[in-house]
Design a protein around this motif. Structure first.
Motif, short mmCIF file in Angstrom:
data_model
loop_
_atom_site.label_atom_id
_atom_site.label_comp_id
_atom_site.label_asym_id
_atom_site.label_seq_id
_atom_site.Cartn_x
_atom_site.Cartn_y
_atom_site.Cartn_z
N LEU A 245 0.64 -1.16 -0.07
CA LEU A 245 -0.12 0.06 0.22
C LEU A 245 0.71 1.32 -0.12
CD1 LEU A 245 -2.38 -1.66 2.56
CD2 LEU A 245 -2.90 -1.06 0.31
N ASN A 246 1.75 1.24 0.68
CA ASN A 246 3.03 2.07 0.87
C ASN A 246 4.12 1.34 1.53
OD1 ASN A 246 3.19 2.96 3.80
ND2 ASN A 246 1.02 3.52 3.29
N PRO A 247 5.40 2.01 1.61
CA PRO A 247 6.34 1.18 2.06
C PRO A 247 6.17 0.83 3.68
CG PRO A 247 7.48 2.88 0.68
CD PRO A 247 5.78 3.05 0.88
N GLY A 248 5.48 1.55 4.42
CA GLY A 248 5.03 1.33 5.54
C GLY A 248 3.86 0.25 5.85
N ASP A 249 3.36 -0.18 4.99
CA ASP A 249 2.42 -0.93 4.93
C ASP A 249 2.26 -1.84 3.77
OD1 ASP A 249 -0.24 -2.35 5.20
OD2 ASP A 249 -1.44 -0.44 5.62
N VAL A 250 2.98 -3.16 3.94
CA VAL A 250 2.94 -4.17 2.79
C VAL A 250 2.61 -5.37 3.39
CG1 VAL A 250 4.58 -5.05 1.18
CG2 VAL A 250 5.00 -2.94 1.88
N ARG A 251 1.43 -5.86 2.92
CA ARG A 251 0.90 -7.06 3.67
C ARG A 251 1.16 -8.35 2.73
NH1 ARG A 251 -4.57 -3.94 5.81
NH2 ARG A 251 -3.43 -2.04 6.42
N ILE A 252 1.06 -9.39 3.65
CA ILE A 252 1.31 -10.95 3.02
C ILE A 252 0.22 -11.51 3.29
CG2 ILE A 252 2.81 -12.71 3.07
CD1 ILE A 252 4.99 -11.44 4.39
N THR A 253 -0.29 -12.56 2.24
CA THR A 253 -1.13 -13.34 2.62
C THR A 253 -0.74 -14.66 2.32
OG1 THR A 253 -2.12 -13.26 0.35
CG2 THR A 253 -3.11 -11.60 2.09
#
Lengths: 502, 502
Positions: free
Chosen positions: B241-249
């Motif tokens: 989403l931005n470098p401070g919010d990168v999600r894994i599933t």
């Protein structure tokens, strides 16, 4: 040609509502688990989308829709939904347009600054820190009232922001009645000999078990999990993205299960409202609760009129005992019921019980009213606040943090909001009274867990309309009379006289 | 004046990127737990925001920025970031502007229809159902290629969408080499006597334990949980989403722990890339991976070059044994290592191992290439597909579902995408080779769990640049040479000859 414009208008507001849905999701996400390091950037994104929505609400395109679709001979050709949506947009347009752009920008900056100063001031319990900001916020709102105009009391214009149709004249009347009967009742309860034992409430109740129990209750209450979900947060809320996606959040205190239990039922009431708004309103600004007060009436109906009702626990107490046998095995249903309905004067509004809650609101209402007719200065507020707590609740705050600084509302410039909470109680009691005519075996329904007739009644009379009807019209049509505080008074007197054996 | 326009341009693209971040969050949400009943409305919201972004990419305002900021005497006055962002926007603008609006709308409708037809056709294993849609999708893309123009092979223009700089000429060369060495190796492996025992892989491994183990690995690998989170989904992905919010599933298969384990490490590689893009690129279209292939090189580096490395398991196998003692107590490290590196010809690309994977890609590449130079008709594809599987992998699909219909890509009109996967393998092997010069004790680092030097090397040479550098430039600068498939070949030959004792 007209049909074409109607369609364009619908597409235009649908776009606005799409931005709104995205913003709501980001809001939910930020409060339920968004990674810390992304929050600053996320806040910027929310800001940019909000600004875009605001621009659309006062754009030339919006002005053209309002100008061309408002004449009465045109209105008759429009669908009922478009008429209502247009009225809503017009109100918003006029309100926003009347404030000079530069002044509004200054105000937004002040709001954001004031909120962080308030936070620090509250932590340090130092009203003097916050005072200059509060003064400026009040001044701005006084100017806004002048721009917007007012009828009767200047504060009426602020009330209209949250509870259209409610006026100082009406509130003075109902609050006077309520105060007259509640102050002595609260005193009597405080002095009562026969008080509930609440010591067993604070035993350890593991979070996972609390959650499992809450889920069972939510399902039975009729919260639709295929149109919602339950997550954890710090300050619980319900949020409607659209009627097919209305989320609840809660907070678990392992040493006071009431926080999550009654909090979840409360938010469930909000959520059931939003889940049952008519689908045809999706994509318009009408697809939401009609007012803060009506919204609160639904959450309070579920929390208190269902969730703290004796018959409800007659059904559910054995289940609760299974979830936490050590805590409840030796406690009778009656002891449990009395404990979770404990009432006593307290300093903090958000921790107050249903009996004393309205008194907290009245104090704030009276102070706001005086602020906006200029009869009191910001400087005098801490003293005035403490005096009123002593007068109404018999206790006096010993710090700004537990007194004048406790609520976030004023720091965000929200004046006129508080009365909605008390109105929610009055509406809920009045709905309950009217419901009993249609569902005389209300108590049996709770005991059998047959929640559908109750939910259907509320959906048919309240939920389905979204914002197409004004709060007082909904109340009138659902109950056959105007706002009547007697039902709340009667309910509280009956209930608490019984519990405290007065 | 110029500075003012530069600032305006930055605000403009920041708004576009804000819409994008909101869209990404909605995408994540829809795939990790959004309530079913809200999905239809959510899809509309995503559609409206996407359309808005698209409009902004070809607006008159965008045209003005491009016209006024592109001249070379102006460029020299701009910051490096603005220059790159402008080039990116210009490319997008020119690409989008060249397709007639009506044609593009028709294409979008076709895409969405084709995806649902493909889904049904795959379920029924009936290529005839999907064929007319595929034909039209190919026709549209042929027309787009004409609009966009091309150099050399028409397919180059499609490759450029996903992997700028990569051409048919280059791919033909590297794939020929790869094929020449892989086909016999795959045959030898298939015929090998000394095969790993994999029977113990399929015992029950409870989800919660798999998750706990994954979390330990992710933390050590350097995935920053204060800038990310791990959730469940059906088709796993990573999303920045931005470098401070990168999600894994991820997805847990309780009877095959490899799905979640290696899947999570794979997505972790993608996520570490996005978490380490330079902060100054936030709010521009440069704040993302530079290409599909480079992105895949990072996920494959983590999955295979780290996650399937012997030294990595020398460190972690005892921990895994603690998480699932019954499953692994009697299995030695060597047996485990060989089992999780099993290679064998298979029909389904997404289940293929690292040895055979590139052959699946080559088949698709050759077919797409022929489709776009007109030397094969859609009608002939199933036969052609099956023949190639027999030739390259020695096995022949017995249904359309396990053959020509298995991938979603074509139904969405994505042609030219597949080669990125194989390029990811080549890039990863080439990075690894170059990294060894700087970090000769690579194996020791894995064994000690000292991941920082490895991550820092990748951040410095790859991640930090985001999209400011082209994929082949990143490769050249990081490794000192052009694309060289020999490193992948050498790696696979060494590894699989050892495992299969060839």
């Amino acid at each position: 040609m007209l049909k074409e414009m109607e369609q364009q208008f619908l597409r235009y507001i649908k776009k606005m509502m799409s931005y709104n849905e995205a913003i709501q999701l980001m809001y939910w996400d930020m409060r339920t688990g968004a990674p810390k390091k992304g929050l600053e950037q996320r806040a910027e994104v929310v800001g940019i989308l909000s600004q875009e929505m605001f621009k659309m609400s006062i754009s030339e395109e919006m002005a053209a829709y309002i100008a061309k679709l408002s004449p009465s001979h045109v209105q008759t050709e429009l669908s009922a939904v478009v008429q209502c949506a247009l009225a809503e947009c017009r109100k918003e347009y006029e309100r926003n347009k009347k404030i000079p752009v530069e002044e509004y920008k200054e105000y937004v900056v002040l709001q954001s600054k004031a909120e962080s100063v308030w936070e620090e001031a509250k932590e340090k319990s130092d009203f003097a820190m916050f005072r200059p900001y509060l003064e400026r916020l009040v001044e701005f709102n006084q100017k806004f009232i002048e721009y917007w105009g007012y009828q009767g009391h200047p504060y009426n214009t602020l009330l209209d922001l949250y509870e259209p149709g409610i006026t100082v004249e009406l509130l003075d009347q109902v609050f006077a009645k309520l105060r007259e009967r509640m102050v002595p009742l609260v005193q009597a309860v405080a002095a009562a000999e026969h008080k509930p034992d609440t010591s067993f409430l604070f035993q350890k109740f593991p979070k996972e078990k609390q959650r499992a129990f809450s889920l069972e209750l939510l399902r039975e209450l009729g919260y639709d999990f295929s149109a919602g979900r339950l997550d954890e947060t710090v300050h619980p809320f319900a949020i409607g993205l659209n009627p097919g996606d209305v989320r609840i959040t809660t907070r678990y205190d392992e040493h006071d299960f009431r926080t999550a239990l009654f909090g979840t039922i409360h938010e469930c009431g909000h959520a059931i409202y939003e889940q049952n708004i008519a689908k045809e309103l999706v994509g318009t600004p009408l697809c939401t609760g009609t007012s803060m007060g009506i919204h609160e009436s639904q959450s309070l109906f579920y929390e208190n009129f269902i969730g703290r009702h004796y018959s409800y626990w007659k059904r559910h107490y054995p289940l609760l005992q299974k979830y936490a046998p050590e805590q409840f095995a030796s406690i009778t249903l009656d002891e449990f019921y009395r404990a979770v309905n404990e009432a006593k004067p307290s300093l903090i509004r958000i921790e107050a019980d249903e009996l004393t809650y309205s008194l907290h609101i009245m104090i704030r209402y009276e102070i706001e009213k005086e602020l906006f007719n200029g009869s009191v200065a910001v400087d005098d507020l801490p003293e005035l606040w403490n005096d009123k707590y002593e007068e109404y609740l018999g206790i006096r705050p010993d710090s700004d943090a537990s007194g004048i600084l406790q609520d976030v509302h004023w720091s965000g410039g929200s004046f006129g909001y508080f009365p909605s909470y008390a109105l929610g109680y009055m509406y809920a009691a009045q709905f309950k009274h009217a419901m009993l005519k249609d569902l005389p075996h209300f108590d049996d329904l709770l005991e059998k867990g047959d929640m559908l007739p109750i939910r259907s009644w509320l959906t048919e009379k309240v939920h389905c309309f979204g914002k197409t009807k004004k709060p007082l019209d909904i109340l009138q049509e659902a109950t056959g009379e105007e706002l009547n505080v007697d039902y709340l008074i009667q309910y509280l007197e009956d209930k608490y006289r019984a519990i405290y054996q007065l």
